[in-house]
Motif scaffolding. Structure first.
Motif, PDB file in Angstrom:
ATOM      1  N   LEU A 108       0.827  -1.212   0.000  1.00  0.00           N
ATOM      2  CA  LEU A 108       0.000   0.000   0.000  1.00  0.00           C
ATOM      3  C   LEU A 108       0.859   1.260   0.000  1.00  0.00           C
ATOM      4  O   LEU A 108       0.497   2.265  -0.622  1.00  0.00           O
ATOM      5  CB  LEU A 108      -0.963  -0.002   1.185  1.00  0.00           C
ATOM      6  N   GLY A 109       2.013   1.205   0.670  1.00  0.00           N
ATOM      7  CA  GLY A 109       2.935   2.343   0.633  1.00  0.00           C
ATOM      8  C   GLY A 109       3.398   2.633  -0.780  1.00  0.00           C
ATOM      9  O   GLY A 109       3.457   3.784  -1.207  1.00  0.00           O
ATOM     10  N   GLY A 110       3.711   1.559  -1.523  1.00  0.00           N
ATOM     11  CA  GLY A 110       4.109   1.727  -2.917  1.00  0.00           C
ATOM     12  C   GLY A 110       3.002   2.298  -3.779  1.00  0.00           C
ATOM     13  O   GLY A 110       3.235   3.141  -4.646  1.00  0.00           O
ATOM     14  N   VAL A 111       1.778   1.863  -3.523  1.00  0.00           N
ATOM     15  CA  VAL A 111       0.624   2.381  -4.267  1.00  0.00           C
ATOM     16  C   VAL A 111       0.424   3.862  -3.957  1.00  0.00           C
ATOM     17  O   VAL A 111       0.262   4.689  -4.863  1.00  0.00           O
ATOM     18  CB  VAL A 111      -0.647   1.567  -3.925  1.00  0.00           C
ATOM     19  N   LEU A 112       0.459   4.204  -2.681  1.00  0.00           N
ATOM     20  CA  LEU A 112       0.216   5.593  -2.283  1.00  0.00           C
ATOM     21  C   LEU A 112       1.347   6.524  -2.696  1.00  0.00           C
ATOM     22  O   LEU A 112       1.113   7.715  -2.922  1.00  0.00           O
ATOM     23  CB  LEU A 112      -0.028   5.683  -0.774  1.00  0.00           C
ATOM     24  N   ASP A 113       2.555   5.997  -2.816  1.00  0.00           N
ATOM     25  CA  ASP A 113       3.687   6.830  -3.231  1.00  0.00           C
ATOM     26  C   ASP A 113       3.537   7.364  -4.657  1.00  0.00           C
ATOM     27  O   ASP A 113       4.272   8.250  -5.059  1.00  0.00           O
ATOM     28  CB  ASP A 113       5.006   6.064  -3.101  1.00  0.00           C
ATOM     29  N   ARG A 114       2.574   6.843  -5.392  1.00  0.00           N
ATOM     30  CA  ARG A 114       2.328   7.326  -6.757  1.00  0.00           C
ATOM     31  C   ARG A 114       1.688   8.707  -6.761  1.00  0.00           C
ATOM     32  O   ARG A 114       1.656   9.371  -7.805  1.00  0.00           O
ATOM     33  CB  ARG A 114       1.420   6.352  -7.507  1.00  0.00           C
ATOM     34  N   ILE A 115       1.152   9.116  -5.590  1.00  0.00           N
ATOM     35  CA  ILE A 115       0.521  10.435  -5.505  1.00  0.00           C
ATOM     36  C   ILE A 115       1.138  11.233  -4.355  1.00  0.00           C
ATOM     37  O   ILE A 115       1.776  10.669  -3.469  1.00  0.00           O
ATOM     38  CB  ILE A 115      -1.027  10.323  -5.335  1.00  0.00           C
TER      39      ILE A 115
END
Length: 135
Positions: free
Chosen positions: A110-117
């Motif tokens: 989820l950290g990787g997903v959220l790091d996209r924004i």
């Protein structure tokens, strides 16, 4: 209305999340088992029926899930001292280690997903999801 687009994106996100979690947790753990372990860590010992609201499944499915978890050494079942009809489910040390590993897997994904924004948009996303979920 953007319901069709929302449904499509939500489906994609959920599928990606589920696939990633199942691959990374295997073979020792499933996402349902991780949920049980997290609930037991937070709540302490519970009756099997008390786990049903956290799993969105049937009592029979919970029993099968707990059977697999007990065989895997993740949980323990104990009869109540005062009423032998009552069974208490509790987490084992192995279960605690696997729960910690599962949470790390989830947080990394989820950290990787959220790091996209941006951080601002992350906060906005969480806020909006809270509104949608009614929380």
């Amino acid at each position: 209305m953007h319901t069709a687009e929302f449904a499509k994106l939500l489906g994609m996100i959920m599928k990606d999340y589920q696939t990633h979690m199942e691959e990374e947790l295997a073979p020792a753990l499933t996402t349902s088992q991780l949920t049980v372990l997290e609930v037991l860590e937070r709540e302490g010992k519970l009756k099997p029926s008390e786990l049903i609201p956290f799993l969105s499944t049937t009592p029979a499915a919970v029993t099968m899930l707990l059977d697999r978890m007990e065989r895997g050494g993740l949980i323990r079942r104990d009869r109540d001292e005062g009423d032998r009809r009552i069974v208490w489910v509790s987490i084992t040390e192995k279960g605690k280690r696997e729960a910690e590993r599962g949470v790390q897997v989830r947080e990394a994904y989820l950290g990787g997903v959220l790091d996209r924004i941006s951080t601002h948009n992350q906060q906005l996303l969480v806020y909006l999801l809270g509104k949608i979920s009614g929380k």
